[in-house]
Scaffold this active site. Sequence first.
Site, mmCIF file in Angstrom:
data_model
loop_
_atom_site.group_PDB
_atom_site.id
_atom_site.type_symbol
_atom_site.label_atom_id
_atom_site.label_comp_id
_atom_site.label_asym_id
_atom_site.label_seq_id
_atom_site.Cartn_x
_atom_site.Cartn_y
_atom_site.Cartn_z
ATOM 1 N N PRO A 115 21.918 -63.703 6.710
ATOM 2 C CG PRO A 115 22.541 -65.431 5.276
ATOM 3 C CD PRO A 115 21.755 -65.149 6.513
ATOM 4 C CG ASN A 116 22.012 -60.669 1.711
ATOM 5 O OD1 ASN A 116 23.074 -60.205 1.296
ATOM 6 N ND2 ASN A 116 21.527 -61.808 1.282
ATOM 7 N NE ARG A 145 18.244 -57.397 1.684
ATOM 8 C CZ ARG A 145 17.828 -58.575 2.156
ATOM 9 N NH1 ARG A 145 17.780 -58.802 3.443
ATOM 10 N NH2 ARG A 145 17.466 -59.523 1.321
ATOM 11 C CE1 TYR A 162 13.300 -58.103 3.334
ATOM 12 C CE2 TYR A 162 14.499 -57.098 1.522
ATOM 13 C CZ TYR A 162 13.898 -58.197 2.091
ATOM 14 O OH TYR A 162 13.876 -59.402 1.430
ATOM 15 C CG ASN A 178 14.976 -61.857 9.559
ATOM 16 O OD1 ASN A 178 14.976 -62.783 8.743
ATOM 17 N ND2 ASN A 178 14.602 -60.627 9.246
ATOM 18 C CB ALA A 185 17.865 -66.102 1.632
ATOM 19 C CD GLU A 233 10.527 -68.507 10.635
ATOM 20 O OE1 GLU A 233 10.102 -69.561 11.169
ATOM 21 O OE2 GLU A 233 10.504 -68.301 9.416
ATOM 22 C CG HIS A 290 10.505 -63.774 8.115
ATOM 23 N ND1 HIS A 290 11.751 -64.085 7.625
ATOM 24 C CD2 HIS A 290 10.007 -64.921 8.642
ATOM 25 C CE1 HIS A 290 11.995 -65.366 7.832
ATOM 26 N NE2 HIS A 290 10.963 -65.896 8.455
ATOM 27 C CG LEU A 291 12.801 -56.874 8.708
ATOM 28 C CD1 LEU A 291 14.092 -56.756 7.937
ATOM 29 C CD2 LEU A 291 12.601 -55.685 9.631
ATOM 30 N NE ARG A 334 9.359 -60.120 -0.434
ATOM 31 C CZ ARG A 334 10.638 -60.004 -0.073
ATOM 32 N NH1 ARG A 334 11.009 -60.254 1.174
ATOM 33 N NH2 ARG A 334 11.560 -59.634 -0.946
#
Length: 148
Positions: A9-10, A17, A22, A73, A76, A97, A99-100, A106
């Site tokens: 998602p997204n 974004r 990102y 990726n 969320a 897996e 992640h940017l 975070r």
Amino acid sequence: MKILVIHGPNLNMLGKRDKSIYGEKTLPEIDALLKKEAQALDVEVVTYQSNHEGSLIDFIQEQSDSAQGIIINPGALTHYGLSLLDALSDSKLPVIEVHLSDIYHREEWRARSVIAPIAEKQIIGLGWRGYITALQTLAGKLKAEPLR
Ligand code: DQA
């Protein structure tokens, strides 16, 4: 050798974004870079993005019999996507897996990945280059010792 690259998602909004988190590249740009690297590595990459957990699961179920590995990726869904976790696990394919951003530095809720226990590797915080590293790692591993 076919590798599935799945974006959750997204991630279709990359380039719009928060770019300080990102990066500037759009998803089509990242997918194009992945396909170029795939050519150099002599592997096939099939990319897919959805904002819906069920659609991601459908894709994994449909494609996994003809694929040798998955780069994902989960967006969320990383933090709560248990159906997605089951689908990845059921595929029996090696999963990397990506992640940017660095999810461990975070918000607190991002620091937990429900996917991590079944992932062979997590590549975090390298921006779009993380996908390329994941592809090189997975292709290298599959060529060295085919898992299927
Ligand atoms: C993300 C991190 C997630 O926490 C977030 O929800 C995303 C992107 C990353 O690539 O850094 O959508 O997976």
